[in-house]
Design a protein around this motif. Structure first.
Motif, PDB file in Angstrom:
ATOM      1  N   ILE A   1       1.017  -1.558   0.055  1.00  0.00           N
ATOM      2  CA  ILE A   1       0.012  -0.224   0.303  1.00  0.00           C
ATOM      3  C   ILE A   1       1.059   1.079   0.346  1.00  0.00           C
ATOM      4  CG2 ILE A   1      -1.751   0.934   1.118  1.00  0.00           C
ATOM      5  CD1 ILE A   1      -2.467  -0.714   2.292  1.00  0.00           C
ATOM      6  N   LEU A   2       1.748   1.244   0.723  1.00  0.00           N
ATOM      7  CA  LEU A   2       2.839   2.311   1.051  1.00  0.00           C
ATOM      8  C   LEU A   2       3.408   2.795  -0.210  1.00  0.00           C
ATOM      9  CD1 LEU A   2       4.416   2.039   4.423  1.00  0.00           C
ATOM     10  CD2 LEU A   2       2.021   3.693   3.294  1.00  0.00           C
TER      11      LEU A   2
ATOM     12  N   PRO B   1     -19.362  -1.388  -3.045  1.00  0.00           N
ATOM     13  CA  PRO B   1     -19.259  -0.116  -3.453  1.00  0.00           C
ATOM     14  C   PRO B   1     -20.261   0.741  -3.020  1.00  0.00           C
ATOM     15  CG  PRO B   1     -19.451  -1.869  -5.488  1.00  0.00           C
ATOM     16  CD  PRO B   1     -19.440  -2.585  -4.671  1.00  0.00           C
ATOM     17  N   GLN B   2     -21.480  -0.444  -3.100  1.00  0.00           N
ATOM     18  CA  GLN B   2     -22.861   0.331  -2.558  1.00  0.00           C
ATOM     19  C   GLN B   2     -23.109   0.829  -1.185  1.00  0.00           C
ATOM     20  OE1 GLN B   2     -22.649  -2.360  -3.940  1.00  0.00           O
ATOM     21  NE2 GLN B   2     -23.881  -3.952  -1.954  1.00  0.00           N
ATOM     22  N   ASN B   3     -21.929   0.818  -0.697  1.00  0.00           N
ATOM     23  CA  ASN B   3     -22.291   1.153   0.967  1.00  0.00           C
ATOM     24  C   ASN B   3     -21.284   2.379   1.226  1.00  0.00           C
ATOM     25  OD1 ASN B   3     -23.813  -1.745   1.256  1.00  0.00           O
ATOM     26  ND2 ASN B   3     -21.580  -2.247   1.998  1.00  0.00           N
ATOM     27  N   VAL B   4     -21.485   2.910   2.221  1.00  0.00           N
ATOM     28  CA  VAL B   4     -20.281   3.612   2.827  1.00  0.00           C
ATOM     29  C   VAL B   4     -19.394   3.472   4.161  1.00  0.00           C
ATOM     30  CG1 VAL B   4     -22.161   4.746   4.493  1.00  0.00           C
ATOM     31  CG2 VAL B   4     -20.280   5.874   3.236  1.00  0.00           C
ATOM     32  N   TYR B   5     -18.567   3.363   3.994  1.00  0.00           N
ATOM     33  CA  TYR B   5     -17.788   3.322   5.318  1.00  0.00           C
ATOM     34  C   TYR B   5     -16.945   4.208   5.951  1.00  0.00           C
ATOM     35  CZ  TYR B   5     -18.390  -1.058   3.056  1.00  0.00           C
ATOM     36  OH  TYR B   5     -18.748  -2.210   2.407  1.00  0.00           O
ATOM     37  N   CYS B   6     -16.889   4.723   7.426  1.00  0.00           N
ATOM     38  CA  CYS B   6     -16.372   5.604   8.181  1.00  0.00           C
ATOM     39  C   CYS B   6     -15.479   4.981   8.458  1.00  0.00           C
ATOM     40  CB  CYS B   6     -17.259   6.241   9.562  1.00  0.00           C
ATOM     41  SG  CYS B   6     -16.496   7.479   9.584  1.00  0.00           S
ATOM     42  N   ILE B   7     -13.908   5.044   8.595  1.00  0.00           N
ATOM     43  CA  ILE B   7     -13.096   4.518   9.686  1.00  0.00           C
ATOM     44  C   ILE B   7     -12.322   5.759  10.648  1.00  0.00           C
ATOM     45  CG2 ILE B   7     -10.750   3.410   9.243  1.00  0.00           C
ATOM     46  CD1 ILE B   7     -13.200   2.051   7.386  1.00  0.00           C
ATOM     47  N   HIS B   8     -12.523   5.318  11.986  1.00  0.00           N
ATOM     48  CA  HIS B   8     -11.945   5.669  12.885  1.00  0.00           C
ATOM     49  C   HIS B   8     -10.402   5.180  13.399  1.00  0.00           C
ATOM     50  CE1 HIS B   8     -10.641   6.946  16.900  1.00  0.00           C
ATOM     51  NE2 HIS B   8     -11.567   8.034  16.591  1.00  0.00           N
ATOM     52  N   ILE B   9      -9.516   5.911  13.241  1.00  0.00           N
ATOM     53  CA  ILE B   9      -8.184   5.385  13.391  1.00  0.00           C
ATOM     54  C   ILE B   9      -7.688   6.108  14.781  1.00  0.00           C
ATOM     55  CG2 ILE B   9      -5.326   5.528  12.676  1.00  0.00           C
ATOM     56  CD1 ILE B   9      -5.847   5.807  10.351  1.00  0.00           C
ATOM     57  N   ASP B  10      -7.472   5.298  15.558  1.00  0.00           N
ATOM     58  CA  ASP B  10      -7.169   5.955  16.913  1.00  0.00           C
ATOM     59  C   ASP B  10      -5.923   6.877  17.035  1.00  0.00           C
ATOM     60  OD1 ASP B  10      -5.796   6.377  19.639  1.00  0.00           O
ATOM     61  OD2 ASP B  10      -6.586   4.051  20.421  1.00  0.00           O
ATOM     62  N   ALA B  11      -6.109   8.008  17.711  1.00  0.00           N
ATOM     63  CA  ALA B  11      -5.132   9.340  17.916  1.00  0.00           C
ATOM     64  C   ALA B  11      -3.879   8.339  17.843  1.00  0.00           C
ATOM     65  CB  ALA B  11      -5.470  10.569  17.903  1.00  0.00           C
ATOM     66  N   LYS B  12      -3.058   7.686  18.302  1.00  0.00           N
ATOM     67  CA  LYS B  12      -2.291   7.598  19.259  1.00  0.00           C
ATOM     68  C   LYS B  12      -1.600   6.123  17.928  1.00  0.00           C
ATOM     69  CE  LYS B  12      -4.048   4.512  22.664  1.00  0.00           C
ATOM     70  NZ  LYS B  12      -5.189   4.166  22.683  1.00  0.00           N
ATOM     71  N   ALA B  13      -1.896   5.759  17.068  1.00  0.00           N
ATOM     72  CA  ALA B  13      -1.583   4.430  16.250  1.00  0.00           C
ATOM     73  C   ALA B  13      -0.374   5.344  15.696  1.00  0.00           C
ATOM     74  CB  ALA B  13      -3.025   4.923  14.831  1.00  0.00           C
ATOM     75  N   PRO B  14       0.846   4.494  15.010  1.00  0.00           N
ATOM     76  CA  PRO B  14       1.510   4.691  15.071  1.00  0.00           C
ATOM     77  C   PRO B  14       1.853   5.657  13.340  1.00  0.00           C
ATOM     78  CG  PRO B  14       1.923   2.645  15.675  1.00  0.00           C
ATOM     79  CD  PRO B  14       0.643   2.629  16.137  1.00  0.00           C
ATOM     80  N   GLN B  15       2.070   6.734  12.855  1.00  0.00           N
ATOM     81  CA  GLN B  15       2.021   6.932  12.128  1.00  0.00           C
ATOM     82  C   GLN B  15       2.565   6.398  10.562  1.00  0.00           C
ATOM     83  OE1 GLN B  15       1.413  10.595  11.842  1.00  0.00           O
ATOM     84  NE2 GLN B  15       1.190  10.531   9.811  1.00  0.00           N
ATOM     85  N   GLU B  16       3.358   5.479  10.359  1.00  0.00           N
ATOM     86  CA  GLU B  16       3.120   4.641   9.014  1.00  0.00           C
ATOM     87  C   GLU B  16       1.696   4.032   9.019  1.00  0.00           C
ATOM     88  OE1 GLU B  16       6.980   2.504   7.177  1.00  0.00           O
ATOM     89  OE2 GLU B  16       5.885   0.846   8.691  1.00  0.00           O
ATOM     90  N   TYR B  17       1.621   3.275   9.642  1.00  0.00           N
ATOM     91  CA  TYR B  17      -0.551   3.057   9.737  1.00  0.00           C
ATOM     92  C   TYR B  17      -1.615   3.688   9.850  1.00  0.00           C
ATOM     93  CZ  TYR B  17      -4.459   0.196  11.935  1.00  0.00           C
ATOM     94  OH  TYR B  17      -5.275  -0.579  11.871  1.00  0.00           O
TER      95      TYR B  17
ATOM     96  N   ILE C   1      -3.369   3.098   5.911  1.00  0.00           N
ATOM     97  CA  ILE C   1      -5.163   3.533   5.758  1.00  0.00           C
ATOM     98  C   ILE C   1      -4.893   4.881   4.886  1.00  0.00           C
ATOM     99  CG2 ILE C   1      -7.019   3.427   6.828  1.00  0.00           C
ATOM    100  CD1 ILE C   1      -6.154   1.882   9.263  1.00  0.00           C
ATOM    101  N   ARG C   2      -4.814   6.388   5.326  1.00  0.00           N
ATOM    102  CA  ARG C   2      -5.181   6.722   4.389  1.00  0.00           C
ATOM    103  C   ARG C   2      -4.777   6.790   2.961  1.00  0.00           C
ATOM    104  NH1 ARG C   2      -2.566  10.408   7.115  1.00  0.00           N
ATOM    105  NH2 ARG C   2      -3.720  10.525   8.681  1.00  0.00           N
ATOM    106  N   ARG C   3      -3.640   6.122   2.758  1.00  0.00           N
ATOM    107  CA  ARG C   3      -3.483   6.082   1.761  1.00  0.00           C
ATOM    108  C   ARG C   3      -5.001   4.878   0.579  1.00  0.00           C
ATOM    109  NH1 ARG C   3      -2.660   5.195  -3.431  1.00  0.00           N
ATOM    110  NH2 ARG C   3      -0.818   5.049  -4.529  1.00  0.00           N
ATOM    111  N   LEU C   4      -4.732   4.321   1.142  1.00  0.00           N
ATOM    112  CA  LEU C   4      -6.178   2.941   0.708  1.00  0.00           C
ATOM    113  C   LEU C   4      -7.347   3.724   0.654  1.00  0.00           C
ATOM    114  CD1 LEU C   4      -6.614  -0.092  -0.149  1.00  0.00           C
ATOM    115  CD2 LEU C   4      -7.162  -0.292   2.205  1.00  0.00           C
TER     116      LEU C   4
END
Length: 426
Positions: free
Chosen positions: A71-72, A124-140, A144-147
Motif C-alpha cells: 500500500i505504501l 461499492p453501494q455501501n459507505v464506510y467511516c474509518i476511525h483511526i486511534d490518535a495514538k496509532a503509529p504514523q506509518e499505520y 490507511i489514508r493511502r488506501l
C-alpha cells in the motif's frame, strides 16, 4: 584551444556516464521492490485443516504478500491497488444495491487484518467511516489514508480520539463517525460498528436479508438486559481515562448521581445494527444527549449507552422488550467455556478468545454477522481459511458475472504450485 575542447568533451562524457549510472541505480532500487510485491514467484498453500471449507478437492494456493509495504508503494495507481488487493467493484445483487449499509470501523493496529476485513465487508453501494486511534503509529495512519483515498465511499472520521480501554473515548469515536455518516450522500439504511479485530461471517447479501427479516426490518439490534447487580459498579462510581495506562480507572470519592430522566440502565454488547432514524435520535434527542453527558465518567459506557437508548419506547426502531436477541458477534468468552462453547483453540486475551484454526467450525456453524477476535500474526491460518470460505460464499451468491480480480486464491495442481504467479494480496 584544443586542450579546452578536449576537457569539455571529457566533462560531457563523464556527465553522461554519471546520469546513466544514477538512472540504473535508481531503477534497480525501485523496480525489484515493486516486482516482488506485485508479482511474487511463489505462493503458500492453505493448511490441511482448512480443506473441509474449500469448495473442491483440489490444491488451493494464495500468493505471498506484505500488505503494508504494498500500500505504501508510492508508484501504485488506485486502480492497480483495488485490483491487486481483490476488492469487489460492483454490486453483486439488486437486493444489496437497493439496501446500502453504513459501517463504522475503529482501528489502531494490525494493518493486514484491517485491509482483509475491509475487503471482506466492502461493496461499492455501501459507505464506510474509518476511525483511526490518535495514538496509532504514523506509518499505520499513512497506509490507511493511502488506501481510503482510492474509494469514493470510504473516508476517515473527521475527528480522531485517543481511545482508552473501557473509556468514554471509545463511545465518542462511534459518535464522531455517526455525525459524518448522516452527511453522506449515500442513502444508507442501517449502520453497523466494527473494531479492527472483527471479521465477517455473513456475506453482505446475508446481512441485508437478516436486517430486513420480519424480526429486524424496522428494529435496532442492541443485545442486552437490565443492568445486573454485578455490573452496577460501572455506573455508580466516577471513572477517568488514564491515557498513560490506556485504561479507565475508578475515582475515589462520591458516587455518581442517578441517571437522567429516571432511565433504567441496561447492560449489553458494545456492537449494534441501528436504523438511520435511531441515529438521528441519538444525535438530536435531549434525552440521548443527557444520558451521554451522564455516561462520560462511567466504565465502558458503550456497553450500556446504545442498549439503554434502545429500550426507550419513543426511540425510533426501539426494542423495548428485547433481551440478548440478535446474531451480532461470535465470541468465545473464557467464563463461558464448557457451557456456551467447547474452549478456545487459540488463546485468551482479557477473557476473549483470539481464534485459532480449529475454532472455525464453531464460528461457521453459528453464522453470526461477525466473529471477534482475530490476530493476523498469532494464527494466520485461521484468517486465511475464514477469508477464503467467506469470499467463496459471497461470489457463489452473486447474480452478476464474476471478475477474475475478485478471486482471493487459485486452484492449482501439485506440480505447478512452485511456479504459480499471481498479483499481490491473498
Amino acid at each position: 584551444m584544443c586542450q579546452l575542447e578536449s576537457t569539455k568533451c571529457i566533462f560531457l562524457f563523464c556527465l553522461g556516464i554519471s546520469i546513466i549510472m544514477c538512472s540504473v541505480i535508481y531503477l534497480r532500487t525501485k523496480m525489484p521492490a515493486e516486482e516482488k510485491t506485485l508479482h511474487p514467484t511463489s505462493c503458500r498453500q492453505f493448511a490441511s485443516e482448512c480443506r473441509p471449507f474449500l469448495p473442491e478437492r483440489v490444491e488451493w494456493c494464495q500468493s505471498n504478500h506484505q500488505v503494508g509495504r504494498y500500500i505504501l508503494n508510492s508508484h501504485l495507481q488506485c486502480s492497480e491497488m483495488i485490483r491487486d488487493l481483490h476488492f469487489i467493484t460492483r454490486p453483486l445483487s439488486q437486493d444489496e444495491e437497493t439496501y446500502p449499509l453504513a459501517f463504522i470501523v475503529t482501528v489502531h493496529k494490525d494493518l493486514e487484518l484491517f485491509v482483509r476485513m475491509l475487503r471482506g465487508i466492502y461493496m461499492p453501494q455501501n459507505v464506510y467511516c474509518i476511525h483511526i486511534d490518535a495514538k496509532a503509529p504514523q506509518e499505520y495512519k499513512v497506509a490507511i489514508r493511502r488506501l481510503v483515498e482510492c474509494f469514493h465511499n470510504v473516508f476517515l472520521s473527521s475527528r480522531s480520539e485517543t481511545v482508552t480501554y473501557a473509556g468514554f473515548s471509545r463511545l465518542q469515536a462511534d459518535l464522531n463517525c455517526m455525525k459524518d455518516l448522516v452527511k453522506s450522500k449515500i442513502n444508507w439504511r442501517k449502520v453497523v460498528n466494527l473494531c479492527g479485530q472483527d471479521f465477517p461471517v455473513m456475506s453482505n447479501l446475508e446481512l441485508v436479508q437478516y436486517m430486513q427479516s420480519k424480526e429486524w426490518r424496522d428494529k435496532n439490534m442492541t443485545p442486552g438486559v437490565k443492568q445486573p447487580e454485578s455490573m452496577r459498579y460501572r455506573t455508580q462510581s466516577h471513572y477517568h481515562e488514564n491515557v498513560v495506562l490506556n485504561i479507565a480507572q475508578r475515582m475515589l470519592g462520591q458516587k455518581k448521581a442517578p441517571p437522567p430522566h429516571n432511565l433504567q440502565i441496561y447492560f449489553g454488547t458494545a456492537y449494534y445494527a441501528l436504523t438511520r432514524a435511531f441515529v438521528d435520535f441519538v444525535l438530536d434527542s435531549p434525552k440521548a444527549q443527557d444520558l451521554l453527558e451522564w455516561s462520560k465518567d462511567t466504565f465502558s459506557p458503550d456497553e450500556h449507552y446504545w442498549v439503554t437508548l434502545n429500550h426507550i419506547k419513543e426511540a425510533p426502531g426501539s426494542h423495548a422488550d428485547g433481551g440478548w436477541e440478535g446474531a451480532i458477534r461470535a465470541i468465545k468468552w473464557g467464563d463461558q467455556e464448557g457451557t456456551k462453547h467447547d474452549g478456545c483453540r487459540g488463546h485468551y486475551v482479557r477473557n476473549i478468545c483470539i481464534f485459532g484454526l480449529k475454532d472455525l467450525p464453531w464460528i461457521i456453524n453459528r453464522n453470526d454477522m461477525f466473529a471477534n477476535k482475530f490476530e493476523s500474526n498469532s494464527y494466520p491460518e485461521a484468517l486465511d481459511c475464514l477469508e477464503q470460505w467467506h469470499r467463496n460464499k459471497v461470489l457463489k451468491q452473486a447474480t452478476v458475472p464474476i471478475e477474475a480480480s475478485w478471486l482471493l486464491a487459485k486452484q492449482v495442481t501439485s506440480r505447478n504450485i512452485l511456479s504459480y504467479n499471481s498479483t499481490a494480496g491473498a
